[in-house]
Enzyme design. Sequence first.
Site, short mmCIF file in Angstrom:
data_model
loop_
_atom_site.label_atom_id
_atom_site.label_comp_id
_atom_site.label_asym_id
_atom_site.label_seq_id
_atom_site.Cartn_x
_atom_site.Cartn_y
_atom_site.Cartn_z
N GLY A 163 -17.03 -36.15 -78.77
CA GLY A 163 -16.12 -35.60 -77.77
C GLY A 163 -16.54 -36.13 -76.41
O GLY A 163 -17.70 -36.47 -76.20
N GLY B 204 -17.54 -35.07 -82.42
CA GLY B 204 -16.07 -34.97 -82.40
C GLY B 204 -15.39 -36.02 -83.28
O GLY B 204 -14.30 -35.80 -83.79
N ASP C 22 -20.78 -28.99 -84.91
CA ASP C 22 -19.53 -28.22 -84.86
C ASP C 22 -18.39 -29.07 -85.41
O ASP C 22 -18.64 -29.89 -86.31
CB ASP C 22 -19.25 -27.72 -83.42
CG ASP C 22 -18.97 -28.85 -82.44
OD1 ASP C 22 -19.37 -29.99 -82.70
OD2 ASP C 22 -18.33 -28.58 -81.40
N THR D 246 9.02 -29.47 -54.60
CA THR D 246 8.53 -30.77 -54.15
C THR D 246 7.81 -30.55 -52.83
O THR D 246 8.43 -30.10 -51.85
CB THR D 246 9.69 -31.75 -53.92
OG1 THR D 246 10.45 -31.80 -55.12
CG2 THR D 246 9.18 -33.14 -53.56
N LYS E 270 13.34 -34.71 -46.52
CA LYS E 270 12.00 -34.12 -46.69
C LYS E 270 11.15 -35.01 -47.62
O LYS E 270 10.01 -35.34 -47.32
CB LYS E 270 12.13 -32.72 -47.28
CG LYS E 270 10.79 -32.07 -47.58
CD LYS E 270 10.91 -30.77 -48.36
CE LYS E 270 10.95 -31.03 -49.85
NZ LYS E 270 10.85 -29.83 -50.67
P1 NAD Z 1 16.95 -24.02 -52.24
O1 NAD Z 1 16.82 -24.03 -50.76
O2 NAD Z 1 18.30 -23.84 -52.85
O3 NAD Z 1 15.96 -22.89 -52.87
C1 NAD Z 1 14.76 -22.49 -52.30
C2 NAD Z 1 14.74 -20.98 -52.35
O4 NAD Z 1 13.46 -20.52 -51.92
C3 NAD Z 1 15.77 -20.34 -51.44
O5 NAD Z 1 16.63 -19.51 -52.19
C4 NAD Z 1 14.93 -19.56 -50.44
O6 NAD Z 1 15.54 -18.34 -50.02
C5 NAD Z 1 13.68 -19.30 -51.23
N1 NAD Z 1 12.54 -18.99 -50.39
C6 NAD Z 1 12.16 -19.57 -49.22
N2 NAD Z 1 11.03 -18.97 -48.75
C7 NAD Z 1 10.71 -18.02 -49.63
C8 NAD Z 1 9.67 -17.05 -49.67
N3 NAD Z 1 8.73 -16.98 -48.73
N4 NAD Z 1 9.62 -16.19 -50.72
C9 NAD Z 1 10.58 -16.25 -51.68
N5 NAD Z 1 11.60 -17.12 -51.67
C10 NAD Z 1 11.66 -18.01 -50.66
O7 NAD Z 1 16.31 -25.37 -52.75
P2 NAD Z 1 16.44 -26.02 -54.20
O8 NAD Z 1 17.50 -27.01 -54.18
O9 NAD Z 1 16.44 -24.95 -55.23
O10 NAD Z 1 15.07 -26.81 -54.25
C11 NAD Z 1 13.84 -26.14 -54.43
C12 NAD Z 1 12.74 -27.19 -54.51
O11 NAD Z 1 13.04 -28.10 -55.56
C13 NAD Z 1 12.60 -28.02 -53.26
O12 NAD Z 1 11.22 -28.23 -53.03
C14 NAD Z 1 13.31 -29.30 -53.60
O13 NAD Z 1 12.82 -30.40 -52.88
C15 NAD Z 1 13.05 -29.43 -55.06
N6 NAD Z 1 14.07 -30.17 -55.80
C16 NAD Z 1 15.41 -29.95 -55.61
C17 NAD Z 1 16.34 -30.66 -56.36
C18 NAD Z 1 17.82 -30.44 -56.17
O14 NAD Z 1 18.60 -31.24 -56.73
N7 NAD Z 1 18.23 -29.42 -55.46
C19 NAD Z 1 15.93 -31.61 -57.28
C20 NAD Z 1 14.56 -31.79 -57.49
C21 NAD Z 1 13.65 -31.06 -56.74
#
Ligand code: NAD
Length: 642
Positions: free
Chosen positions: A64, A113, A144, A438, A588
């Site tokens: 291992g 292993g 083991d 993300t 972003k």
């Molecule tokens: P969104 O803005 O629709 O959702 C984010 C949610 O988080 C919101 O509803 C917001 O109210 C909530 N939020 C913010 N602060 C908070 C807190 N302190 N406590 C609890 N809730 C809180 O965004 P999304 O499109 O759902 O994307 C979410 C993540 O996924 C992002 O990081 C984005 O980059 C990533 N992402 C999005 C997509 C897409 O197609 N929309 C694709 C891949 C990745």
Amino acid sequence: MSDIDIRITGRAGRITLNRPNALNALTYEMCLAIEKALDRWREDEAVHLVVINAAGDRAFCSGGDIADLYANGIKGDYAYGQKFWSDEYRLNYKIFNYPKPFVSFLQGFTMGGGVGIGCHGSHRIVGDTSQIAMPECGIGLVPDVGGSLMLALAPGRLGEYLGITASRMGPADAIYAGFADHYVPELMWTDLIGRLETSGDASVVEKAAQSPSAGTLKANTAQIDRLLTGERLGDILTDLKADGSEFAQDTLKKLSRSSPLSMACTIEMLHRLRGPSLTLEKALDLEYRFTYRASEHADFLEGIRAAIIDKDRSPKWQYGDMDVPLAAVSKMLQPLGRNALSFEENDMTTPLTIGFIGLGNMGAPMATNLAKAGHSVKGYDVAGTTAENVTQVSGIPEAVDGADVVITMLPNGSILRQVAAEAIRYMPKGSLLIDCSTVDVESARNTSEAAEDKGILSVDAPVSGGIGGASAGTLTFMAGGRVDAFAKAEPLFDIMGQKAVHCGEAGAGQAAKICNNMILGATMIATCEAFALADKLGLERQKMFDVVSTSSGYSWSMNAYCPAPGIGPTSPADNGYAPGFAAELMLKDLGLSQQAAAAVNADTPMGELALQLYEQFVEHEDGRGKDFSAMLPRLAARGRDD
Ligand code: NAD
């Protein structure tokens, strides 16, 4: 090439260990990959048998990979080793009980292993270079991976001898001791593997088998049985010292290198195991009692330090005088109660309590899919949003209280840090935090460290696939974190997505995500530019799509998410460019990629330009609130000098 090559060739499920420079040492990932393949092939009628071999001529598998176990154990994280061993033993058990022939080719070193994956199958083949051994006592463990079963079954007191001296067995000795079945000259192996693959018939092995040259163990049977019968390690040492033979002196020399506590426990284990009711389950259960406690209470960490970290080969063993009290042996081997070894799979498949934080465009459908799969999901979003089948709660403490798993899906890194800090305060030790947002690599690493400090497993697992993928459960997860954390999260990824790739340590998932999205941002702009140019050249958009979507200009942006309304599959362009994936989220992600590129001095001119364009679009034009594919109407409306 990866560390392990798994495929189907002809009628054989084929596994090739592929780390020849590391003597094919078995990593946690390799273990899990073999298990997955065996699970797949069990019911697959195309697979008649399994053949495992290894690259290079020095080793089938030298053991291992203990470096990771050391790195985690020395930090006081014993859970990593415990999980690794229990997952490894489950694999050994599966190989032993596999319903199809399992043929292994064991050249060079097959140790520890390596014995676990090479010596439990139905057809174990050795050649002239084979050297099989259970050397665990030398690093403060006990034999083991089910090796104690073979030692307990070996003739006379051979098991004690092999277990505490770590003696290496050549082909004849390995067959005599029950670690191998057949000797086939190694020159014939390639041909034999070919015949196994084409015929799917394991009986070709027996036909190819020959007699190896004589070994040494059989000739020493009388001395071994006379000198290794003592009840305890101390008795054996007394008998060896009282005997003037060269064999006794040689054996004593071998014992002087190993951990006394390990050797004493090995003797006790073999005595307990030997008997009519011996099974592999019993052997593994007993081994696990020792290994579960090995990092904290035995000589394991000291053994590795001396062997591979400081390489001074002078371990400072507990009980260096070889006088191991009975109580110390009993303590290592007492039952583990609820922590006892279980052959059950990842418990993430049974209904769990999941706290889901961030029920936005992505989070809401992901949470719903988990609930629909039978998990109990509590959801919280600061905006008060809800999701189907999810119990809405009013704060983070309530969402994470008693949760087995907490998942976050939030807008950015600073919100993640804030939310994670609060969640971790209330999450139970041993639970799992999966962040799917993300965010920047730094925030991901920071969150992982904060979780680990509290004994919580964590994975950064951003996704690709958009809202459509989130709803359909077809996302791709790119994950960073420890192997055991990833393995624990995988069944949940299987519900929310169609693919999950373990990219490396904490932050590696985010690194993969920002690289992917840098490509996406640039290709979306390029695709939109091409449509805008086509317009001005009088080329119909549909015609351009028909050509490009099946030519070298194709991409996800063109084929799956076409920015031109009414063309290709339905996309945000067909819905007035309502997101979808908002332009500000792309901004972003491009920002994150350029921030990372600057930090590591990477030249990314296309990424930089894409960032500038989305910045202009979102911050200074009307891009905010639109899908990122709305770059098409923007470009189409412009001329070269605008
Ligand atoms: P969104 O803005 O629709 O959702 C984010 C949610 O988080 C919101 O509803 C917001 O109210 C909530 N939020 C913010 N602060 C908070 C807190 N302190 N406590 C609890 N809730 C809180 O965004 P999304 O499109 O759902 O994307 C979410 C993540 O996924 C992002 O990081 C984005 O980059 C990533 N992402 C999005 C997509 C897409 O197609 N929309 C694709 C891949 C990745």
